[in-house]
Design a protein around this motif. Sequence first.
Motif, PDB file in Angstrom:
ATOM      1  N   UNK A 251       0.832  -1.199   0.000  1.00 23.29           N
ATOM      2  CA  UNK A 251       0.000   0.000   0.000  1.00 23.29           C
ATOM      3  C   UNK A 251       0.869   1.252   0.000  1.00 23.29           C
ATOM      4  N   UNK A 252       1.913   1.272   0.819  1.00 27.59           N
ATOM      5  CA  UNK A 252       2.807   2.428   0.869  1.00 27.59           C
ATOM      6  C   UNK A 252       3.435   2.666  -0.499  1.00 27.59           C
ATOM      7  N   UNK A 253       3.910   1.603  -1.125  1.00 26.42           N
ATOM      8  CA  UNK A 253       4.574   1.730  -2.421  1.00 26.42           C
ATOM      9  C   UNK A 253       3.587   2.151  -3.511  1.00 26.42           C
TER      10      UNK A 253
ATOM     11  N   UNK B  21       7.289  11.580  -2.919  1.00 25.34           N
ATOM     12  CA  UNK B  21       6.894  11.615  -1.510  1.00 25.34           C
ATOM     13  C   UNK B  21       5.842  10.564  -1.232  1.00 25.34           C
ATOM     14  N   UNK B  22       5.901   9.987  -0.044  1.00 24.77           N
ATOM     15  CA  UNK B  22       4.877   9.024   0.366  1.00 24.77           C
ATOM     16  C   UNK B  22       3.589   9.765   0.706  1.00 24.77           C
ATOM     17  N   UNK B  23       2.479   9.042   0.688  1.00 26.07           N
ATOM     18  CA  UNK B  23       1.153   9.657   0.781  1.00 26.07           C
ATOM     19  C   UNK B  23       0.950  10.564   1.997  1.00 26.07           C
TER      20      UNK B  23
ATOM     21  N   UNK C 229      11.880   4.856   5.264  1.00 28.25           N
ATOM     22  CA  UNK C 229      12.840   4.268   4.335  1.00 28.25           C
ATOM     23  C   UNK C 229      13.729   3.240   5.022  1.00 28.25           C
ATOM     24  N   UNK C 230      14.059   3.487   6.285  1.00 30.83           N
ATOM     25  CA  UNK C 230      14.840   2.515   7.046  1.00 30.83           C
ATOM     26  C   UNK C 230      14.090   1.187   7.162  1.00 30.83           C
ATOM     27  N   UNK C 231      12.769   1.266   7.375  1.00 24.76           N
ATOM     28  CA  UNK C 231      11.968   0.049   7.446  1.00 24.76           C
ATOM     29  C   UNK C 231      11.862  -0.627   6.079  1.00 24.76           C
ATOM     30  N   UNK C 232      11.690   0.169   5.045  1.00 24.66           N
ATOM     31  CA  UNK C 232      11.483  -0.405   3.717  1.00 24.66           C
ATOM     32  C   UNK C 232      12.727  -1.099   3.180  1.00 24.66           C
TER      33      UNK C 232
ATOM     34  N   UNK D  85      13.795  -9.019  -1.515  1.00 32.00           N
ATOM     35  CA  UNK D  85      14.323  -8.735  -2.839  1.00 32.00           C
ATOM     36  C   UNK D  85      13.335  -8.064  -3.768  1.00 32.00           C
ATOM     37  N   UNK D  86      12.236  -7.530  -3.230  1.00 34.47           N
ATOM     38  CA  UNK D  86      11.200  -6.909  -4.047  1.00 34.47           C
ATOM     39  C   UNK D  86      11.749  -5.627  -4.676  1.00 34.47           C
ATOM     40  N   UNK D  87      11.943  -5.635  -5.985  1.00 42.64           N
ATOM     41  CA  UNK D  87      12.555  -4.501  -6.676  1.00 42.64           C
ATOM     42  C   UNK D  87      11.693  -3.252  -6.595  1.00 42.64           C
ATOM     43  N   UNK D  88      10.368  -3.429  -6.529  1.00 41.14           N
ATOM     44  CA  UNK D  88       9.484  -2.254  -6.460  1.00 41.14           C
ATOM     45  C   UNK D  88       9.741  -1.455  -5.191  1.00 41.14           C
ATOM     46  N   UNK D  89      10.066  -2.141  -4.120  1.00 40.80           N
ATOM     47  CA  UNK D  89      10.312  -1.459  -2.851  1.00 40.80           C
ATOM     48  C   UNK D  89      11.606  -0.658  -2.924  1.00 40.80           C
TER      49      UNK D  89
END
Length: 400
Positions: free
Chosen positions: A126-128, A136-138, A158-161, A169-173
């Motif tokens: 959802x964040x992505x 910027x995030x929502x 960003x530290x969490x992501x 390994x999710x490239x979208x993240x």
Amino acid sequence: MRDLDRREFLAGVAAVAAAATTTSGEASSAATAPVSASGLGEPEFRPLPIGAIRPTGWLARQLRIQRDGLTGHLDEFWPDVGQSQWFGGPAEGWERAPYWLDGAIPLAFLLDDAPLKARITRYVEHVVAHQRPDGWYAPYPADAATKRYDLWAILLANKALVQYHEATGDARVLEAVVRSLRALLAGLDRTPLYEWGRFRWYEGLVSVFYVHERTREPWLLDLARKLREQGVDFEALYRTDDITVPTPRRGLWKWTKHVVNTAMATKAAALAWRLDQRPADRAFATRMLEILDRHHGQVNGVFSGDECLAGRNPLQGTELCAVVELMYSLEHLFSAFGDSSFGDRLERVAFNALPATFAPDMWSHQYDQQVNQAQCTVNPEHLFTTNGPESNISGLEPNF
């Protein structure tokens, strides 16, 4: 600790040591060539990726208790997380949901817990998916020119992501974090760091370094230096008596004396050292802890803070937030410099200060935990510097 638990724990330590042989071998060459291929200072030891080692025995049981307690269920009943603006809800849209993700992500993937991983994946996606075209995030205000937003929450998210990316390994993240960091680089010119972000600037280096070591984008080091330039100079601050003098009872809350800021900042020198390998950073990392011990040290390995630095009186107590942040900082200090004293101190805090702050089932915690605590009551005559009378009772939200 029972004999069986001790054997299991030592076996786990041996497994970690064996798995870390490669990183330790790299460290010996780093002594003569301390700069890595990425251009950053090479740490003495690199943490192994999330999931590379699976907890067993005593440690696995402790993590399962945490999963079955507040950490594993907070999003299911606390609106500030489960209904956070980060996840599309109407509740708090600043630090609380990213804080929860920062702990819940490694917990879920270390335990390989399918239900918890599924919930976390839904939140992260959802964040992505709701990241804006400008990066910027929502929750970040669309009109940031008139409505300020303390960037500490972005650094934390960003530290969490990047932990999620390391685990999956999710490239979208990773791409989302890159877009966020680009937005941050430009946004710092418009709205320089202030308040929490200014005192926690080094937390942003965790994600910046992670992405830089995978992309080699030179602008990321520009961002890292900009964060350092706009943040607090702790070496200068610790030459003043603002740190050494305890906060008086019912005293004035101060950014410089805030115990969680302080615990976080103990790793600032280690992270800053990676930028340009200044000997002063390496020396100050030890000096900072020596100053805190001399003026605020407690027998359990932490320093007082309730909510501000409060001297050596064991009645004052220390916030749970500061205990866990000091542990995280000690991990960075040991990783960067390889000094065994940081590891020894981490063990001391983990086996003394941390367990006392939680109920055995980890369904409640104390905001302030005192070394020689004799009661757990609502006390209007408390000795805390700036915290309230409920600060050492157990619950979900005592004082905060």
